[in-house]
Design a protein around this motif. Structure first.
Motif, PDB file in Angstrom:
ATOM      1  N   GLY A   1      48.393  34.583  80.510  1.00 23.46           N
ATOM      2  CA  GLY A   1      48.266  35.856  81.214  1.00 23.46           C
ATOM      3  C   GLY A   1      46.880  36.142  81.750  1.00 23.46           C
ATOM      4  O   GLY A   1      46.641  37.186  82.356  1.00 23.46           O
ATOM      5  N   SER A   2      45.945  35.196  81.546  1.00 23.49           N
ATOM      6  CA  SER A   2      44.558  35.437  81.988  1.00 23.49           C
ATOM      7  C   SER A   2      44.388  35.242  83.492  1.00 23.49           C
ATOM      8  O   SER A   2      43.412  35.714  84.082  1.00 23.49           O
ATOM      9  CB  SER A   2      43.590  34.526  81.236  1.00 23.49           C
ATOM     10  OG  SER A   2      43.888  33.161  81.495  1.00 23.49           O
TER      11      SER A   2
ATOM     12  N   THR B   1      47.715  32.119  88.600  1.00 19.59           N
ATOM     13  CA  THR B   1      47.460  32.944  89.792  1.00 19.59           C
ATOM     14  C   THR B   1      46.326  32.364  90.611  1.00 19.59           C
ATOM     15  O   THR B   1      46.415  32.270  91.852  1.00 19.59           O
ATOM     16  CB  THR B   1      47.128  34.393  89.375  1.00 19.59           C
ATOM     17  OG1 THR B   1      48.238  34.934  88.650  1.00 19.59           O
ATOM     18  CG2 THR B   1      46.859  35.267  90.599  1.00 19.59           C
ATOM     19  N   LEU B   2      45.263  31.930  89.946  1.00 17.25           N
ATOM     20  CA  LEU B   2      44.136  31.328  90.669  1.00 17.25           C
ATOM     21  C   LEU B   2      44.583  30.057  91.392  1.00 17.25           C
ATOM     22  O   LEU B   2      44.248  29.855  92.564  1.00 17.25           O
ATOM     23  CB  LEU B   2      42.988  31.017  89.708  1.00 17.25           C
ATOM     24  CG  LEU B   2      41.764  30.327  90.332  1.00 17.25           C
ATOM     25  CD1 LEU B   2      41.168  31.159  91.465  1.00 17.25           C
ATOM     26  CD2 LEU B   2      40.701  30.032  89.282  1.00 17.25           C
TER      27      LEU B   2
ATOM     28  N   ASN C   1      38.909  38.044  80.667  1.00 19.23           N
ATOM     29  CA  ASN C   1      38.955  39.409  81.202  1.00 19.23           C
ATOM     30  C   ASN C   1      38.783  39.455  82.714  1.00 19.23           C
ATOM     31  O   ASN C   1      38.051  40.289  83.260  1.00 19.23           O
ATOM     32  CB  ASN C   1      37.882  40.283  80.535  1.00 19.23           C
ATOM     33  CG  ASN C   1      38.102  40.428  79.036  1.00 19.23           C
ATOM     34  OD1 ASN C   1      39.245  40.484  78.581  1.00 19.23           O
ATOM     35  ND2 ASN C   1      37.030  40.464  78.272  1.00 19.23           N
ATOM     36  N   GLY C   2      39.434  38.510  83.391  1.00 23.28           N
ATOM     37  CA  GLY C   2      39.405  38.511  84.848  1.00 23.28           C
ATOM     38  C   GLY C   2      38.171  37.892  85.466  1.00 23.28           C
ATOM     39  O   GLY C   2      38.038  37.848  86.690  1.00 23.28           O
ATOM     40  N   ASN C   3      37.258  37.413  84.636  1.00 24.65           N
ATOM     41  CA  ASN C   3      36.039  36.778  85.146  1.00 24.65           C
ATOM     42  C   ASN C   3      36.048  35.290  84.823  1.00 24.65           C
ATOM     43  O   ASN C   3      36.545  34.878  83.774  1.00 24.65           O
ATOM     44  CB  ASN C   3      34.797  37.423  84.524  1.00 24.65           C
ATOM     45  CG  ASN C   3      34.657  38.883  84.919  1.00 24.65           C
ATOM     46  OD1 ASN C   3      34.679  39.219  86.089  1.00 24.65           O
ATOM     47  ND2 ASN C   3      34.531  39.752  83.923  1.00 24.65           N
ATOM     48  N   ILE C   4      35.487  34.501  85.723  1.00 27.86           N
ATOM     49  CA  ILE C   4      35.412  33.061  85.509  1.00 27.86           C
ATOM     50  C   ILE C   4      33.992  32.703  85.084  1.00 27.86           C
ATOM     51  O   ILE C   4      33.022  33.100  85.733  1.00 27.86           O
ATOM     52  CB  ILE C   4      35.770  32.268  86.787  1.00 27.86           C
ATOM     53  CG1 ILE C   4      37.201  32.603  87.220  1.00 27.86           C
ATOM     54  CG2 ILE C   4      35.641  30.774  86.559  1.00 27.86           C
ATOM     55  CD1 ILE C   4      37.619  31.979  88.532  1.00 27.86           C
ATOM     56  N   ARG C   5      33.885  31.970  83.987  1.00 29.48           N
ATOM     57  CA  ARG C   5      32.547  31.511  83.575  1.00 29.48           C
ATOM     58  C   ARG C   5      32.578  30.001  83.352  1.00 29.48           C
ATOM     59  O   ARG C   5      33.600  29.435  82.976  1.00 29.48           O
ATOM     60  CB  ARG C   5      32.089  32.244  82.308  1.00 29.48           C
ATOM     61  CG  ARG C   5      32.984  32.023  81.102  1.00 29.48           C
ATOM     62  CD  ARG C   5      32.481  32.768  79.882  1.00 29.48           C
ATOM     63  NE  ARG C   5      33.303  32.466  78.717  1.00 29.48           N
ATOM     64  CZ  ARG C   5      33.057  32.944  77.505  1.00 29.48           C
ATOM     65  NH1 ARG C   5      32.015  33.706  77.306  1.00 29.48           N
ATOM     66  NH2 ARG C   5      33.828  32.613  76.497  1.00 29.48           N
TER      67      ARG C   5
END
Length: 199
Positions: A15-16, A20-21, A189-193
């Motif tokens: 679900g992260s 979708t990406l 949390n919607g951010n890519i690191r």
């Protein structure tokens, strides 16, 4: 930004947004905001026919569930992807036979998906993704439904497809495979690191 010649892994909880990406990068989904550039050209999401051709010729997609067409043989499943990109049948069949040889499944070319093992079906999926010589390969949990030994074989086959004019991005829950990439990306949390960038 993704560089050719590299393999990227994408991790994150269910679900992260991993799938979708990948769907955005494959031009299947339309972004709510922002831009996607491929080869320094911005994608116009209103030009769906143009994007379909771009996807067929530049992007190879491998799914966790193989998504093979059940009424077509392994050979047909592979060469149909070449026909969809506008290539002629004779060349498409020839390329598909070469790919079947490359993935070690020449003897299974006339078998239907229901007659293939999970690992064999995933090999056919990889060949299908490769037939148009894509610059970008996107794989969504390509080893997720396989036992560990088969998963290792499939991952090695996938990693062996990297070249200086191609990049591979694969989503996985398996840190063993994720750590084998040139760069591990994690969605939190919607951010890519970036975890271990070696690019």
């Amino acid at each position: 930004k993704f560089k050719k010649g590299k393999i990227y892994s994408l991790m994150g909880p269910s679900g992260s947004g991993k799938s979708t990406l990948l769907n955005l990068l494959s031009l299947i989904d339309r972004p709510n905001s922002g831009l996607i550039n491929i080869n320094n050209k911005s994608i116009n999401f209103n030009a769906s026919k143009k994007n379909d051709l771009l996807r067929a010729n530049k992007i190879g997609i491998i799914y966790q569930q193989d998504n093979l067409l059940p009424d077509f043989t392994a050979l047909e499943n592979i060469y149909l992807a070449s026909l969809a990109a506008g290539n002629n049948k004779k060349n498409s069949v020839s390329k598909a036979k070469n790919l079947l040889k490359k993935i070690g499944l020449t003897n299974r070319s006339e078998h239907y998906p229901s007659q293939l093992s999970g690992g064999e079906k995933q090999r056919v999926s990889i060949a299908r993704a490769l037939i148009n010589n894509p610059q970008i390969i996107l794989a969504d949990e390509p080893t997720g439904s396989l036992d560990l030994d088969t998963a290792k074989e499939i991952f090695d086959l996938l990693k062996g497809q990297i070249n200086s004019n191609r990049l591979i991005i694969f989503a996985t829950h398996n840190r063993f495979f994720a750590n084998k990439a040139d760069c591990l990306l994690e969605i939190v949390n919607g951010n890519i690191r970036t975890i271990n960038g070696r690019v």
